[in-house]
Every structure is written in C-alpha cells, then in structure tokens.
Design an enzyme around this catalytic site. Sequence first.
Site, mmCIF file in Angstrom:
data_model
loop_
_atom_site.group_PDB
_atom_site.id
_atom_site.type_symbol
_atom_site.label_atom_id
_atom_site.label_comp_id
_atom_site.label_asym_id
_atom_site.label_seq_id
_atom_site.Cartn_x
_atom_site.Cartn_y
_atom_site.Cartn_z
ATOM 1 C CB SER A 39 79.428 57.394 29.568
ATOM 2 O OG SER A 39 80.461 56.495 29.895
ATOM 3 N N GLY A 72 82.661 54.366 31.253
ATOM 4 C CA GLY A 72 82.395 52.974 30.903
ATOM 5 C C GLY A 72 83.164 51.990 31.773
ATOM 6 C CB CYS A 104 82.434 47.226 22.332
ATOM 7 S SG CYS A 104 82.505 48.579 23.484
ATOM 8 C CG ASN A 140 79.610 56.097 21.809
ATOM 9 O OD1 ASN A 140 80.536 56.909 21.974
ATOM 10 N ND2 ASN A 140 79.479 55.013 22.540
HETATM 11 C C1 LIG Z 1 86.870 61.625 26.216
HETATM 12 C C2 LIG Z 1 85.591 60.880 25.965
HETATM 13 C C3 LIG Z 1 85.387 59.630 26.554
HETATM 14 C C4 LIG Z 1 84.196 58.919 26.324
HETATM 15 N N1 LIG Z 1 84.017 57.701 26.937
HETATM 16 C C5 LIG Z 1 82.845 57.033 26.755
HETATM 17 C C6 LIG Z 1 82.598 55.799 27.424
HETATM 18 O O1 LIG Z 1 83.403 55.322 28.229
HETATM 19 N N2 LIG Z 1 81.422 55.144 27.152
HETATM 20 C C7 LIG Z 1 80.481 55.665 26.307
HETATM 21 O O2 LIG Z 1 79.427 55.047 26.100
HETATM 22 N N3 LIG Z 1 80.673 56.852 25.685
HETATM 23 C C8 LIG Z 1 81.827 57.547 25.885
HETATM 24 N N4 LIG Z 1 82.026 58.754 25.265
HETATM 25 C C9 LIG Z 1 80.970 59.294 24.377
HETATM 26 C C10 LIG Z 1 80.110 60.353 25.079
HETATM 27 O O3 LIG Z 1 79.439 59.816 26.203
HETATM 28 C C11 LIG Z 1 79.069 60.968 24.087
HETATM 29 O O4 LIG Z 1 78.257 59.917 23.613
HETATM 30 C C12 LIG Z 1 79.710 61.653 22.900
HETATM 31 O O5 LIG Z 1 80.902 62.335 23.287
HETATM 32 C C13 LIG Z 1 78.769 62.659 22.225
HETATM 33 O O6 LIG Z 1 78.364 63.681 23.112
HETATM 34 P P1 LIG Z 1 79.098 65.118 23.220
HETATM 35 O O7 LIG Z 1 79.248 65.636 21.827
HETATM 36 O O8 LIG Z 1 78.216 65.951 24.097
HETATM 37 O O9 LIG Z 1 80.432 64.864 23.841
HETATM 38 C C14 LIG Z 1 83.206 59.472 25.480
HETATM 39 C C15 LIG Z 1 83.402 60.741 24.882
HETATM 40 C C16 LIG Z 1 84.573 61.441 25.132
HETATM 41 C C17 LIG Z 1 84.762 62.803 24.492
#
Ligand SMILES: Cc1cc2nc3c(=O)[nH]c(=O)nc-3n(C[C@H](O)[C@H](O)[C@H](O)COP(=O)(O)O)c2cc1C
Length: 311
Positions: A21, A46, A130, A192
């Site tokens: 996400s 989200g 949140c 997250n």
């Molecule tokens: C730019 C950005 C926006 C994100 N927006 C959301 C979100 O809207 N909802 C959510 O649950 N996690 C959100 N995340 C978290 C990611 O889904 C993920 O849990 C986190 O980045 C760790 O994984 P990664 O290291 O592969 O990015 C966001 C991450 C990034 C970098």
Amino acid sequence: MADLTTKIGKLTLKNPVLAASGTFGYGLEYSHYLDLNELGGIVVKGLSLHPRNGNPPPRIMETTGGMLNSIGLQNIGVEAFITEKLPDLRRYDVAVIANIFGNTIEEYAQVARRLSAVEGIAGIEVNISCPNIKAGGIMFGRDPGQAEMLTARVRKATLLPLLVKLTPDAPDISEVARRVQDAGADAISLVNTFVGMAIDVETATPFLSTITGGLSGPAIKPLALRLVWEVARKVTIPVVGMGGIASARDALEFIIAGAHAVQVGTANFINPSICIDIINGIRDYLHAKDIQNLNHVVGSLRIKGNEAASD
Ligand SMILES: Cc1cc2nc3c(=O)[nH]c(=O)nc-3n(C[C@H](O)[C@H](O)[C@H](O)COP(=O)(O)O)c2cc1C
C-alpha cells in the site's frame, strides 16, 4: 512447475508477492510497466471515508538504504476509488486488497462496509498505525486493547478476508498480533514504516515538513524480518511480511521466517516491475531446490542449538 499459491483466510493468491500500500498507487498507474495479472495481489493506497490532501511538502526524502515519507495518507476517498478506479482495476485477474484507515473506529467500519458492498475487492487490509481521535490520539496499533477493539468492529462490518497491518512501533507487537487474531483477523500484515527523521545541517531544520516521517526500504529489512519471525511464531493465522524487500532472496528470507506472503513497497520506486522479478526468482529458487510447493518453505527456518542470540 512448483505450486506458488498461498492462502490468506479464504482468499487464495496465485503467488505470494503483493505490491504494498502507498507504493503502487491504485494499481492502474503501474499497468504500463508490468502485467498486473501476474501479481499475487495489489494492496491499494490507504482509503478513508473522505478524500485527504495529506501533508505539505517536503514530505519525501531519500536516506541511506531507504526513504523517509510523511505523505499523510493522501487519497481520493473510498467513493471516488469505487467509481473512478475499481471499474478498470477489476478487469484484471488479480486480487485487489483495499487498505483502509480512519480517525475513529466507526470511520474504519464505514469504509469496510462500503467496500464490502461492491464487486472486485478480494480483501481488506486495516492500517492501524493511526491515532484514535476519540481516545486522546493514542495510536490504535500501539495499544493491544485498542487494536483488538478496532479489529472486532471492522470484523463485524465485513465478510471479506481481513488483514490487519501492524506498526513496528508497538511496545509489544506479539501481544497486539495475538489480540488482533482473537478479534477475528484472517491474517496479519507487518510491518508498516518505522518512525525516523533527518536534519538539514546547513539550516539546522528538519528535512520533512512534519519533522518526523516513516522510514522504509532496505534499511529496515533486518528489523522487519525479526518482527515477522517473532510474530509468526506467536499466531496461528497467516502473516504477510514486508519491509525492505528488493529481491527474491529478500522475499524468501521473510517466507522462511514464517510469512505466507510478502509485500514489496519502496523497491517499486526504483524498479516498477520488480515484483515480477521477485516472483520469477522465487520460482527459480524452488526449481533449483526441487521443492514442489511454496508452503514447504514457509516457516522452514532451521535453528541449530539454542535460539539465536543478539551477538
Ligand atoms: C510513500 C509511501 C506511502 C505509504 N502509504 C501507506 C498507506 O497508505 N497505508 C499503509 O498501510 N502503508 C503505507 N506505506 C507503508 C508500506 O506499505 C510498507 O508497509 C512500508 O513501506 C515497508 O515496506 P517497504 O520497505 O518495502 O517499503 C507507505 C509507504 C511509503 C514509502
């Protein structure tokens, strides 16, 4: 060919690799870079009851081995998602998982209920990182009781497979996971982002407008992997692991640690078709090891002697 399918509650994914996400838009944005049909699933940005603008810039910056973001959950709102994005998205043969959040438990439930009333949603992932506005702003995901209450309420609002996404910021993440499981979640997603910050030393000011932001990318991988391993041993429902995955070997580490599926986030920004490379790499690994079924790898970590010590 090895069987890559994996189950999340009553949802069967064709392979264990999902786009995370917030890093994959509403899915359609990536359709020029890869065949969305090949993914195990897409977790969309989200969604909240009403549209949100998010935080003012600067709200993103690159760090060593990762990035900080304080997007602030900008999104078009659940109604616009249903009318403007979902009709195109559901033409693909891919599991679309709606990530949801709210300011109050009731808001979460309303978004879940709305999404349950339409065609084309394979599951709901609840972002519990949140603050609960009605409980003095305490973050749902930090408090096992709040997390349980929220999960139970969303559970009542939908029959769709329910994934609850944990924050690594919880003092006792295993306890949060257990309570979320007891409240009816079908799976647990983690992690997250981790809270971090960066300072511009020329001006002695924070780089991000919000001072702190969420750290993601390879920099968090060992931290995330440890949490996934720990939680997977404590719950009986499937765990969906993520945090810094950028290769098939990274994904396999999470699967060996106990994850039934993985999500790829920040790595999509560097290579928008990375999920396909990861799926192919997992397939090659199973082939090379003559393993017929991905499930044989899940939780297959072998520990010699005593459990690993920190040094
Ligand atoms: C730019 C950005 C926006 C994100 N927006 C959301 C979100 O809207 N909802 C959510 O649950 N996690 C959100 N995340 C978290 C990611 O889904 C993920 O849990 C986190 O980045 C760790 O994984 P990664 O290291 O592969 O990015 C966001 C991450 C990034 C970098």
